[in-house]
Design a protein around this motif. Structure first.
Motif, PDB file in Angstrom:
ATOM      1  N   ALA A 505       9.385   5.563  -2.645  1.00 52.13           N
ATOM      2  CA  ALA A 505       8.311   4.584  -2.845  1.00 52.13           C
ATOM      3  C   ALA A 505       7.998   4.401  -4.327  1.00 52.13           C
ATOM      4  N   ILE A 506       8.034   5.512  -5.068  1.00 52.45           N
ATOM      5  CA  ILE A 506       7.797   5.434  -6.518  1.00 52.45           C
ATOM      6  C   ILE A 506       8.885   4.586  -7.173  1.00 52.45           C
ATOM      7  N   LEU A 507      10.137   4.824  -6.766  1.00 52.92           N
ATOM      8  CA  LEU A 507      11.268   4.110  -7.359  1.00 52.92           C
ATOM      9  C   LEU A 507      11.202   2.615  -7.029  1.00 52.92           C
ATOM     10  N   LYS A 508      10.723   2.273  -5.850  1.00 50.11           N
ATOM     11  CA  LYS A 508      10.655   0.857  -5.461  1.00 50.11           C
ATOM     12  C   LYS A 508       9.744   0.075  -6.397  1.00 50.11           C
ATOM     13  N   GLY A 509       8.652   0.713  -6.834  1.00 46.79           N
ATOM     14  CA  GLY A 509       7.801   0.087  -7.841  1.00 46.79           C
ATOM     15  C   GLY A 509       7.040  -1.134  -7.358  1.00 46.79           C
ATOM     16  N   SER A 510       6.611  -1.142  -6.100  1.00 50.24           N
ATOM     17  CA  SER A 510       5.896  -2.294  -5.549  1.00 50.24           C
ATOM     18  C   SER A 510       4.419  -2.243  -5.945  1.00 50.24           C
ATOM     19  N   PRO A 511       3.749  -3.407  -6.044  1.00 47.95           N
ATOM     20  CA  PRO A 511       2.333  -3.419  -6.447  1.00 47.95           C
ATOM     21  C   PRO A 511       1.373  -2.904  -5.373  1.00 47.95           C
ATOM     22  N   ILE A 512       1.818  -2.884  -4.108  1.00 46.44           N
ATOM     23  CA  ILE A 512       0.979  -2.398  -3.008  1.00 46.44           C
ATOM     24  C   ILE A 512       1.658  -1.186  -2.388  1.00 46.44           C
ATOM     25  N   LEU A 513       0.879  -0.122  -2.154  1.00 48.93           N
ATOM     26  CA  LEU A 513       1.417   1.120  -1.610  1.00 48.93           C
ATOM     27  C   LEU A 513       0.759   1.419  -0.271  1.00 48.93           C
ATOM     28  N   LEU A 514       1.572   1.799   0.709  1.00 50.12           N
ATOM     29  CA  LEU A 514       1.072   2.239   2.010  1.00 50.12           C
ATOM     30  C   LEU A 514       1.510   3.678   2.235  1.00 50.12           C
ATOM     31  N   PHE A 515       0.550   4.560   2.489  1.00 53.17           N
ATOM     32  CA  PHE A 515       0.857   5.953   2.789  1.00 53.17           C
ATOM     33  C   PHE A 515       0.396   6.242   4.213  1.00 53.17           C
ATOM     34  N   ASP A 516       1.351   6.503   5.098  1.00 55.57           N
ATOM     35  CA  ASP A 516       1.022   6.781   6.496  1.00 55.57           C
ATOM     36  C   ASP A 516       1.047   8.296   6.709  1.00 55.57           C
ATOM     37  N   GLU A 517      -0.125   8.940   6.493  1.00 53.34           N
ATOM     38  CA  GLU A 517      -0.237  10.396   6.629  1.00 53.34           C
ATOM     39  C   GLU A 517       0.865  11.086   5.825  1.00 53.34           C
TER      40      GLU A 517
END
Length: 595
Positions: A505-517
Motif C-alpha cells: 500500500a505504501i508503494l502504491k502511493g495512492s491519495p486515499i488509504l483503506l486499512f481493514d483491521e
C-alpha cells in the motif's frame, strides 16, 4: 459437506453458431487462411489423381507381360506417381504450417479475452465460483478451439470434398452404380454416427462432470490444507476425493462401452461398403469391362474414401464435444458484469481526498439490509476510523468505496465526483488497501511487495520495506527478499503477511488509504511499529481505518460507530467515551479482555 462441483456437462445438441463467434479471431491472418485453403485444394487434387496414375502403371505393365523390360513409359508414370504423392504430402504440411499460426493466435486471443473478462466480473462472482471446475472449463474451451479449427478445416471439409470428387469421377468413368455405393455408404455412415453420438452424449457429459468434480474437490482440499490438518480430516478428504474418482471411473466405463458400440457400427458400414465396391469391380473385370488397372484404381479410391470416413466419425464426435466446451467458455464470456463503467465515465481527479456518503443503503439480498441511511463526510487528509461489532457493515462500507458493489440507493462522492460516473480503474488507482486477510502470490517476498506498483524503481520498494518495518525480518531470512512465500503466502505468519500488505500500500502511493483491521494479526511490539508507520504514511492522505482493536484508533480525527448497519455515533475518542453510548460499551469490554 461442501457444495457440489461446477457443472461442465452439456445436454444441448452441437451449437454451430460457435463457428460464427470464432470467425473474427481467424480474420487476423486472412492471407494465411486463403493460402491454407489453396494448399488444401492442391493436396486433394493430388490425392484424387494418384489412383489414376496407379491404374496406368498397372495396365502398362500388365499389357507388356511379366518378362517385359521396363520402358520409359511406365518409368515416367512411376516417377509421376512419386512426385504426385510427394506433392500431396507437401501441400498438406504447408497447409498445416500456415493454418497453425492462425489457430494459435485465435487461442491466444480467446484465452486473453476470457482472462480479462474474469477480472472484469464483480466480486460476488468470484466469491461464488469454484476454481477447479472453472479452470477445467477454460482449459477445455481453449483446447476445443484448436481442435475444432484444425479438424473442421483439414478433415471434415476436405473429406467431403474428396468424396464428392471421387463419386463424380466414378460415375463418369465406371457408371452410376459405383458412385451410388459410395454416396449411400456415406449417408448411412453419417446418419448412424450422428444418431449414435447423440445417444452417447449423456455419458460424455457425465464424464466431464465427474472430471470437473474430482478436480474441484482436489483443488479445494489442497487450498485449505491447513484447515484439513487442524481437524485431522485427511482421511475424510481422501474419502470425498475417492467418491468423486469413483463417479469418474463409472462415467468413463459407460463412455468406453458406448464408444465400442459406435465404432462397431461404423466399422460394419465401412466393411459392407468396401466389400460391395470390390465385388462389383471384380465382377466387371471378369466380364472384360474393366482392366486390372481399373480394379486397382477402384480399390485405391475405396481405401482413399472410406479410411478418412472412418476417421471422420471420430472427428465429428470430438468436434461436438469441442463445441460444447467452447460454448461453456463463451457462456462464461457472456456473463455480464454487474458493476460496469458508465458510458461516458471520466477519470477520477483526486485533489484533496474528501469522501462524502449521502443516504447510503446497501443489501446483498433485499430481505437482509446491511447498511441503512449512512450520511458521513470524511474531510480531506482526515484519519477516520470505523468501528462496530462483527456484522455491523464495516467491511461492506470498504467494498462500496472500492465499487466492488453498487449501493442499493444513495451516493458516494470523492472530491465532488460521483464514483459511479468515473472509471473503476481510476477509482481503484486512487485508493490503496491493506486488507484484513492478506493473500500473497506464490512468488518471492520482493516481487509480492513490488506488486503494489510494478513499474516502481527499486529505491521506492526499499523505502516501502523500511516504512513497513520489514527490514529486520527480511535480513533474517536465508535468501532475503528472494525468499518464496508459498501458495497464498502460507510460509509467512499473519503479522508478516500484513506488513507485506502495508508495504504494498505504501508503494502504491495512492491519495486515499483503506486499512481493514490492518493490525489484527500483529503482536504488541509489531503493532506499535506499524501504527507509527501508519501515522507517518497517513500524514498527507485521507485514511479510513476499519478497526477491531479500539486502542489503535484513539488518535483518529473522527470515529464512526456502526451498529446493525446504522451509524449510531460519531466523534473523537474522548467525545464518544463521554457520551457513554455504544462506543463506550465496546471500549470497556475490550479493556476488560486486556485486563
Amino acid at each position: 459437506m461442501r457444495p457440489s462441483s461446477y457443472s461442465a456437462g452439456h445436454d444441448a445438441p452441437a451449437n454451430w453458431s460457435m463457428l460464427r463467434r470464432l470467425w473474427p479471431f481467424l480474420l487476423e491472418y486472412k492471407s494465411r487462411v486463403v493460402l491454407a485453403l489453396l494448399c488444401l485444394i492442391g493436396a486433394k487434387v493430388a490425392s484424387v489423381y494418384l489412383p489414376f496414375i496407379l491404374k496406368y502403371v498397372v495396365d502398362d505393365l500388365n499389357g507388356r507381360g511379366v518378362q517385359a523390360e521396363l520402358s520409359l513409359v511406365p518409368l515416367a508414370l512411376i516417377l509421376a506417381y512419386g512426385a504426385t504423392r510427394l506433392a500431396n504430402v507437401l501441400f498438406g504440411e504447408l497447409r498445416d504450417t500456415l493454418f497453425g499460426r492462425v489457430t494459435e493466435r485465435a487461442m491466444r486471443r480467446v484465452g486473453l479475452k476470457v482472462f480479462q473478462h474474469l477480472h472484469a466480473l464483480e466480486l460476488d462472482f468470484h466469491l461464488s465460483r469454484q476454481t477447479g471446475g472453472l479452470s477445467r472449463d477454460i482449459e477445455r474451451g481453449t483446447s476445443g478451439i484448436s481442435f475444432l479449427m484444425r479438424f473442421m478445416v483439414f478433415n471434415i471439409v476436405p473429406t467431403l470434398l474428396e468424396i464428392a470428387m471421387v463419386a463424380f469421377l466414378l460415375s463418369i468413368n465406371y457408371g452410376i452404380l459405383f458412385a451410388l455405393i459410395v454416396l449411400v455408404s456415406v449417408v448411412l455412415y453419417v446418419f448412424f454416427s450422428v444418431k449414435a453420438t447423440h445417444w452417447r452424449t449423456q455419458y460424455v457429459r457425465e464424464m466431464n462432470q465427474a472430471d470437473s468434480s474430482s478436480n474441484t474437490r482436489a483443488i479445494d482440499s489442497l487450498l485449505n490444507f491447513e484447515t484439513v490438518k487442524y481437524f485431522n480430516n485427511e482421511q475424510y478428504e481422501a474419502d470425498l476425493y475417492d467418491q468423486s474418482l469413483a463417479r469418474w471411473e463409472l462415467a468413463r466405463r459407460k463412455n468406453r462401452l458406448s464408444l465400442f458400440a459406435l465404432n462397431g457400427g461404423q466399422a460394419l458400414i465401412i466393411a459392407l461398403s468396401m466389400t460391395s465396391m470390390m465385388g462389383l469391380a471384380a465382377w466387371q473385370v471378369s466380364l472384360g469391362k474393366m482392366t486390372i488397372g481399373d480394379f486397382v484404381l477402384i480399390n485405391a479410391f475405396t481405401m482413399q474414401v472410406f479410411m478418412p470416413l472412418n476417421f471422420l466419425g471420430f472427428v465429428y464426435r470430438e468436434m461436438r464435444s469441442a463445441m460444447a466446451n467452447i460454448e461453456n467458455l463463451f457462456n462464461l464470456m457472456d456473463q455480464a458484469p454487474k458493476v460496469v463503467d458508465a458510458p461516458a465515465a471520466a477519470e477520477l481527479k483526486v485533489t484533496n481526498g474528501e469522501i462524502v456518503l449521502r443516504n447510503l443503503n446497501f443489501a446483498y439480498h433485499p430481505e437482509r439490509p446491511i447498511l441503512r441511511e449512512i450520511n458521513v463526510t470524511i474531510g480531506a487528509g482526515q484519519k477516520v476510523a470505523v468501528v462496530g461489532s462483527s456484522g455491523a457493515g464495516k467491511s461492506t462500507l470498504m467494498k462500496l468505496l472500492l465499487r466492488f458493489y453498487d449501493p442499493t440507493s444513495g451516493t458516494i462522492e470523492i472530491d465532488g465526483q460521483h464514483i459511479h460516473d468515473v472509471t473503476q480503474q481510476s477509482l481503484r488507482c486512487a485508493i490503496a488497501v491493506v486488507p484484513q486477510d492478506t493473500v500473497l502470490f506464490n512468488d518471492t517476498l520482493y516481487n509480492n511487495i513490488h506488486y503494489g506498483r510494478p513499474d516502481a524503481p527499486d529505491a521506492d520498494v526499499e523505502r516501502a520495506i523500511d516504512l513497513a518495518h520489514l527490514r529486520d525480518f527480511i535480513s533474517g531470512l536465508p535468501k532475503g527478499p528472494d525468499t518464496l512465500v508459498g501458495e497464498r503466502g502460507l510460509k509467512l505468519s499473519g503479522g508478516e503477511k500484513q506488513r507485506v500488505a502495508i508495504a504494498r500500500a505504501i508503494l502504491k502511493g495512492s491519495p486515499i488509504l483503506l486499512f481493514d483491521e490492518a493490525t489484527s494479526s500483529l503482536d504488541s511490539q509489531s503493532e506499535q511499529a506499524i501504527l507509527a508507520a501508519m501515522r507517518s504514511l497517513s500524514a498527507n492522505h485521507t485514511s479510513v481505518i476499519i478497526a477491531h482493536r479500539l486502542s489503535t484508533i484513539v488518535d483518529a480525527d473522527t470515529i464512526l460507530v456502526l451498529d446493525k448497519g446504522e451509524l449510531v455515533e460519531q466523534g473523537t475518542h474522548t467525545q464518544l467515551l463521554n457520551q457513554q453510548g455504544r462506543y463506550a460499551e465496546l471500549w470497556r469490554a475490550q479493556q476488560r479482555e486486556q485486563a
